[in-house]
Design an enzyme around this catalytic site. Sequence first.
Site, PDB file in Angstrom:
ATOM      1  N   ARG A   1       0.861  -1.199   0.000  1.00 51.36           N
ATOM      2  CA  ARG A   1       0.000   0.000   0.000  1.00 51.36           C
ATOM      3  C   ARG A   1       0.892   1.242   0.000  1.00 51.36           C
ATOM      4  NH1 ARG A   1      -3.725   0.210   5.025  1.00 51.36           N
ATOM      5  NH2 ARG A   1      -4.946  -1.394   3.984  1.00 51.36           N
TER       6      ARG A   1
ATOM      7  N   ARG B   1      -1.412   7.324   8.902  1.00 51.27           N
ATOM      8  CA  ARG B   1      -1.584   6.688   7.587  1.00 51.27           C
ATOM      9  C   ARG B   1      -1.727   7.753   6.501  1.00 51.27           C
ATOM     10  NH1 ARG B   1      -3.668   1.484   8.034  1.00 51.27           N
ATOM     11  NH2 ARG B   1      -2.813   0.473   9.872  1.00 51.27           N
TER      12      ARG B   1
ATOM     13  N   LYS C   1      -3.124   2.396  14.636  1.00 50.57           N
ATOM     14  CA  LYS C   1      -3.177   3.230  13.434  1.00 50.57           C
ATOM     15  C   LYS C   1      -3.768   4.597  13.777  1.00 50.57           C
ATOM     16  CE  LYS C   1      -5.789   0.229  11.277  1.00 50.57           C
ATOM     17  NZ  LYS C   1      -6.786  -0.498  10.462  1.00 50.57           N
TER      18      LYS C   1
ATOM     19  N   LYS D   1      -5.406   8.240  11.773  1.00 55.47           N
ATOM     20  CA  LYS D   1      -5.828   8.720  10.449  1.00 55.47           C
ATOM     21  C   LYS D   1      -6.235  10.193  10.466  1.00 55.47           C
ATOM     22  CE  LYS D   1      -7.170   4.130   9.006  1.00 55.47           C
ATOM     23  NZ  LYS D   1      -8.227   3.234   8.504  1.00 55.47           N
TER      24      LYS D   1
ATOM     25  N   CYS E   1     -15.381  -3.029   0.573  1.00 56.82           N
ATOM     26  CA  CYS E   1     -13.987  -3.293   0.931  1.00 56.82           C
ATOM     27  C   CYS E   1     -13.477  -4.444   0.068  1.00 56.82           C
ATOM     28  CB  CYS E   1     -13.873  -3.635   2.409  1.00 56.82           C
ATOM     29  SG  CYS E   1     -14.487  -5.284   2.775  1.00 56.82           S
TER      30      CYS E   1
ATOM     31  N   CYS F   1      -7.890 -10.529   1.925  1.00 59.15           N
ATOM     32  CA  CYS F   1      -7.906  -9.987   3.284  1.00 59.15           C
ATOM     33  C   CYS F   1      -7.910 -11.106   4.325  1.00 59.15           C
ATOM     34  CB  CYS F   1      -9.118  -9.089   3.492  1.00 59.15           C
ATOM     35  SG  CYS F   1      -9.155  -8.466   5.178  1.00 59.15           S
TER      36      CYS F   1
ATOM     37  N   CYS G   1     -16.269  -7.842   6.992  1.00 60.24           N
ATOM     38  CA  CYS G   1     -16.226  -8.055   8.444  1.00 60.24           C
ATOM     39  C   CYS G   1     -16.553  -6.732   9.112  1.00 60.24           C
ATOM     40  CB  CYS G   1     -14.866  -8.589   8.900  1.00 60.24           C
ATOM     41  SG  CYS G   1     -13.589  -7.338   9.105  1.00 60.24           S
TER      42      CYS G   1
ATOM     43  N   CYS H   1     -13.854  -1.151   6.733  1.00 56.46           N
ATOM     44  CA  CYS H   1     -12.922  -0.495   5.806  1.00 56.46           C
ATOM     45  C   CYS H   1     -13.616   0.337   4.718  1.00 56.46           C
ATOM     46  CB  CYS H   1     -12.013  -1.530   5.167  1.00 56.46           C
ATOM     47  SG  CYS H   1     -10.968  -2.354   6.380  1.00 56.46           S
TER      48      CYS H   1
HETATM   49 FE1  SRM Z   1      -8.913  -1.355   6.597  1.00 51.73          FE
HETATM   50  C1  SRM Z   1      -7.498  -3.842   8.371  1.00 51.73           C
HETATM   51  C2  SRM Z   1      -8.212  -2.920   3.730  1.00 51.73           C
HETATM   52  C3  SRM Z   1      -9.606   1.492   4.923  1.00 51.73           C
HETATM   53  C4  SRM Z   1     -10.512  -0.131   9.358  1.00 51.73           C
HETATM   54  N1  SRM Z   1      -7.950  -3.069   6.127  1.00 51.73           N
HETATM   55  C5  SRM Z   1      -7.388  -3.931   7.021  1.00 51.73           C
HETATM   56  C6  SRM Z   1      -6.560  -4.995   6.278  1.00 51.73           C
HETATM   57  C7  SRM Z   1      -5.164  -4.495   6.154  1.00 51.73           C
HETATM   58  C8  SRM Z   1      -6.636  -6.409   6.871  1.00 51.73           C
HETATM   59  C9  SRM Z   1      -5.572  -6.831   7.856  1.00 51.73           C
HETATM   60  O1  SRM Z   1      -5.301  -6.115   8.839  1.00 51.73           O
HETATM   61  O2  SRM Z   1      -5.040  -7.921   7.647  1.00 51.73           O
HETATM   62  C10 SRM Z   1      -7.299  -4.985   4.911  1.00 51.73           C
HETATM   63  C11 SRM Z   1      -6.490  -5.441   3.694  1.00 51.73           C
HETATM   64  C12 SRM Z   1      -7.394  -6.054   2.658  1.00 51.73           C
HETATM   65  C13 SRM Z   1      -6.751  -6.327   1.365  1.00 51.73           C
HETATM   66  O3  SRM Z   1      -6.604  -7.522   1.010  1.00 51.73           O
HETATM   67  O4  SRM Z   1      -6.397  -5.395   0.644  1.00 51.73           O
HETATM   68  C14 SRM Z   1      -7.837  -3.571   4.887  1.00 51.73           C
HETATM   69  N2  SRM Z   1      -8.804  -0.799   4.697  1.00 51.73           N
HETATM   70  C15 SRM Z   1      -8.594  -1.615   3.644  1.00 51.73           C
HETATM   71  C16 SRM Z   1      -8.856  -0.903   2.334  1.00 51.73           C
HETATM   72  C17 SRM Z   1      -7.975  -1.361   1.191  1.00 51.73           C
HETATM   73  C18 SRM Z   1     -10.341  -1.075   2.013  1.00 51.73           C
HETATM   74  C19 SRM Z   1     -10.755  -0.719   0.611  1.00 51.73           C
HETATM   75  O5  SRM Z   1     -11.427  -1.575   0.047  1.00 51.73           O
HETATM   76  O6  SRM Z   1     -10.461   0.359   0.117  1.00 51.73           O
HETATM   77  C20 SRM Z   1      -8.638   0.556   2.784  1.00 51.73           C
HETATM   78  C21 SRM Z   1      -7.216   0.990   2.690  1.00 51.73           C
HETATM   79  C22 SRM Z   1      -7.058   2.396   3.185  1.00 51.73           C
HETATM   80  C23 SRM Z   1      -5.700   2.990   2.978  1.00 51.73           C
HETATM   81  O7  SRM Z   1      -5.355   3.247   1.834  1.00 51.73           O
HETATM   82  O8  SRM Z   1      -5.027   3.246   3.980  1.00 51.73           O
HETATM   83  C24 SRM Z   1      -9.037   0.442   4.250  1.00 51.73           C
HETATM   84  N3  SRM Z   1      -9.813   0.408   7.070  1.00 51.73           N
HETATM   85  C25 SRM Z   1     -10.105   1.408   6.200  1.00 51.73           C
HETATM   86  C26 SRM Z   1     -11.030   2.328   6.783  1.00 51.73           C
HETATM   87  C27 SRM Z   1     -11.661   3.534   6.099  1.00 51.73           C
HETATM   88  C28 SRM Z   1     -10.884   4.788   6.274  1.00 51.73           C
HETATM   89  O9  SRM Z   1      -9.778   4.784   6.811  1.00 51.73           O
HETATM   90  O10 SRM Z   1     -11.413   5.811   5.868  1.00 51.73           O
HETATM   91  C29 SRM Z   1     -11.302   1.862   8.058  1.00 51.73           C
HETATM   92  C30 SRM Z   1     -12.318   2.482   9.056  1.00 51.73           C
HETATM   93  C31 SRM Z   1     -11.800   3.736   9.678  1.00 51.73           C
HETATM   94  C32 SRM Z   1     -10.992   3.432  10.884  1.00 51.73           C
HETATM   95  O11 SRM Z   1      -9.800   3.251  10.764  1.00 51.73           O
HETATM   96  O12 SRM Z   1     -11.584   3.348  11.962  1.00 51.73           O
HETATM   97  C33 SRM Z   1     -10.520   0.657   8.227  1.00 51.73           C
HETATM   98  N4  SRM Z   1      -8.952  -1.869   8.534  1.00 51.73           N
HETATM   99  C34 SRM Z   1      -9.727  -1.263   9.501  1.00 51.73           C
HETATM  100  C35 SRM Z   1      -9.606  -2.010  10.723  1.00 51.73           C
HETATM  101  C36 SRM Z   1     -10.303  -1.684  12.062  1.00 51.73           C
HETATM  102  C37 SRM Z   1      -9.534  -0.673  12.835  1.00 51.73           C
HETATM  103  C38 SRM Z   1     -10.071  -0.458  14.211  1.00 51.73           C
HETATM  104  O13 SRM Z   1      -9.940   0.652  14.727  1.00 51.73           O
HETATM  105  O14 SRM Z   1     -10.591  -1.395  14.807  1.00 51.73           O
HETATM  106  C39 SRM Z   1      -8.732  -3.102  10.451  1.00 51.73           C
HETATM  107  C40 SRM Z   1      -8.271  -4.188  11.428  1.00 51.73           C
HETATM  108  C41 SRM Z   1      -7.217  -3.715  12.367  1.00 51.73           C
HETATM  109  O15 SRM Z   1      -6.651  -2.635  12.259  1.00 51.73           O
HETATM  110  O16 SRM Z   1      -6.947  -4.506  13.281  1.00 51.73           O
HETATM  111  C42 SRM Z   1      -8.353  -2.971   9.062  1.00 51.73           C
HETATM  112 FE1  SF4 Z   2     -10.912  -7.031   5.372  1.00 57.59          FE
HETATM  113 FE2  SF4 Z   2     -12.840  -6.529   7.089  1.00 57.59          FE
HETATM  114 FE3  SF4 Z   2     -11.455  -4.525   6.057  1.00 57.59          FE
HETATM  115 FE4  SF4 Z   2     -13.138  -5.832   4.550  1.00 57.59          FE
HETATM  116  S1  SF4 Z   2     -13.698  -4.633   6.357  1.00 57.59           S
HETATM  117  S2  SF4 Z   2     -11.026  -5.309   3.978  1.00 57.59           S
HETATM  118  S3  SF4 Z   2     -12.999  -7.883   5.317  1.00 57.59           S
HETATM  119  S4  SF4 Z   2     -10.643  -6.072   7.383  1.00 57.59           S
END
Ligand code: SRM
Ligand code: SF4
Length: 564
Positions: free
Chosen positions: A74, A143, A208, A210, A429, A435, A474, A478
Amino acid sequence: MADEKNVSKVELIKEASNHLRGTIAEALQDGTSHFSEENFQVLKFHGVYQQDNRDLRKALKKEGKERAYSMMIRARIPGGVLNAEQYLQFDRLADLYGSGSLRITTRQTFQLHGVLKHNLKETIRSINEVLITTLGGCGDQVRNTICCAAPHHGPFYDEVRADLLAVVDRLSAKTHAYHEIWLDGEKVTLDEDETEEPVYGRTYLPRKFKLAFAYEGDNCSDIYSNDIGIVAHRDGDAVAGYTLVVGGGMGRTASDKNTHPALAKPLAFVTRDQLVDVCTAIVKVQRDHGNRVDRKFARMKYLIEAKGLDWFKAQVEAVYGAKLLPPRNLVWHSSADHLGRHVDENGKGYLGLFIASGRIRDTDEVPLKTVLREIVQTYRPVIRLTTQQNLLLTELSVEALDEIEQKLRAAGIHLASEFPPTRLASMTCVALPTCGLAIAESERVFPAVIRQFESVLEELGLAEESISVRMTGCANGCARPYIAEIGFVGRALGKYDVFLGANAEGTRLNQLFKEMVPLDNLVDTVRPLLKAYAEERLPNERFGDFCHRVGLERLRELESISVG
Ligand code: SRM
Ligand code: SF4
């Protein structure tokens, strides 16, 4: 930190990593297909996630073979702005080392999936060759900082961009490890009183972190879901200052009722001169007081919830060294993405293209990746990735826009104006197969869900309405499903929790309407509510507002009557 008891395992790994070195450099040479758990955690800070193809897991296990490991990379692209050369480099790398597709994320950057360990170094080196880094793509640090992607011009917008870059610069990791490992940089020896990380220290942040910028009135970047949302106010042609909102986040754990999404709350108004230092102070308060024991509660939203906003503000003021002004009132006029054909303030044209789930790939039906490459090669636009997974081709002449539209049509690629409004407001997502946290499908099943949803809208005379529908595999959120008018959140394989009633401005969370709905029943579950909306809505009322007004009880009644 070292003598603190019970810190999470990741804290120990960070501390032992020597500012993110771990043993990554050695592991890159060891001939294996994957990294150890320690390096896996450290790699995230470098923008790398170790994954495996989950479609193949069972079969490989049966055959006694190891998982099909590959890396997701990324990048960090502040505000999502890329030049043609940079775009073409990602396009090339996706074919050369990745799985052939580019993925625009909800934080307006690119992910490459499917990069094998032995190609990792060359891929990261090639990304850096066009002056883009992956350091800070993931990990417990700030990030990719996002911003409205519309290509505005003028002093106000230039000032916001300059301030965004200054914040990014101050809050980016400074470790030399990145250059040493990926770019064969010289090892730097520091004096004893020098630190590699003036803001983060040895253990970085608890979780993380943001940041999102917005121009007042336009919440297309969903600022309330960020740890810090930064809203630029105007004073004529200049920036008057910024209102900061703090403590937003979407993540929750389905099995733990104490976890939940939260919207950021207004904290203060700051001048341009104060912005970088106040943001740094906020990050330091989270660094020093955030939960390092239980990662489920380590985001800043839980610190603010536990201690209160007044306590938090006092801490920020103490670190910053002065009292802060109260926040200004925020009013939003739009949160839609900047799609379609427009002319900017300088008379240049831009074209916002809807990219389903942000996935740029060639399929048998539509050669999207190839056609975009040819367009970028020919017209050299500035490319802007949006926070809703879409892409803007900007800085173009009006004639170029005509030609590009023709090329897209000829290739069977729809322009934004040719999609129903609800499609344009949808996001998913990534989920399966890459993922590691996915428990249900999202990106791969959504095309069928949205088509079915659109035919119901058509049947009910609602085809022209825009209803935001977001799906995730899940509860992590995201695709920011908890601020969608309809959120489908994966709960088990083939089953989803349905959330309803957020507003279009992104200032109200939705509520859990129904649990464990089978994929095939998702649209039928909301159909009676859509019917009631068509019949009973107030003038100009959006579906999310309708659900909020009538309340969950009535919505459930409507649904059960229809099932019964
Ligand atoms: Fe996310 C974890 C994909 C935006 C909340 N996210 C992940 C991981 C890396 C899974 C992992 O930890 O093993 C996913 C990778 C999937 C893959 O195969 O590509 C993943 N997140 C994504 C992306 C690619 C979704 C998308 O379809 O666009 C986004 C990449 C953003 C970037 O460029 O940095 C993405 N993730 C978000 C957002 C939205 C945002 O930031 O505006 C959120 C919700 C906002 C937030 O952070 O609260 C988000 N991702 C999470 C979480 C839950 C965090 C938490 O506070 O609990 C996880 C899991 C974790 O961190 O443990 C996670
Ligand atoms: Fe993976 Fe859950 Fe984020 Fe979807 S919402 S990319 S399933 S961690």
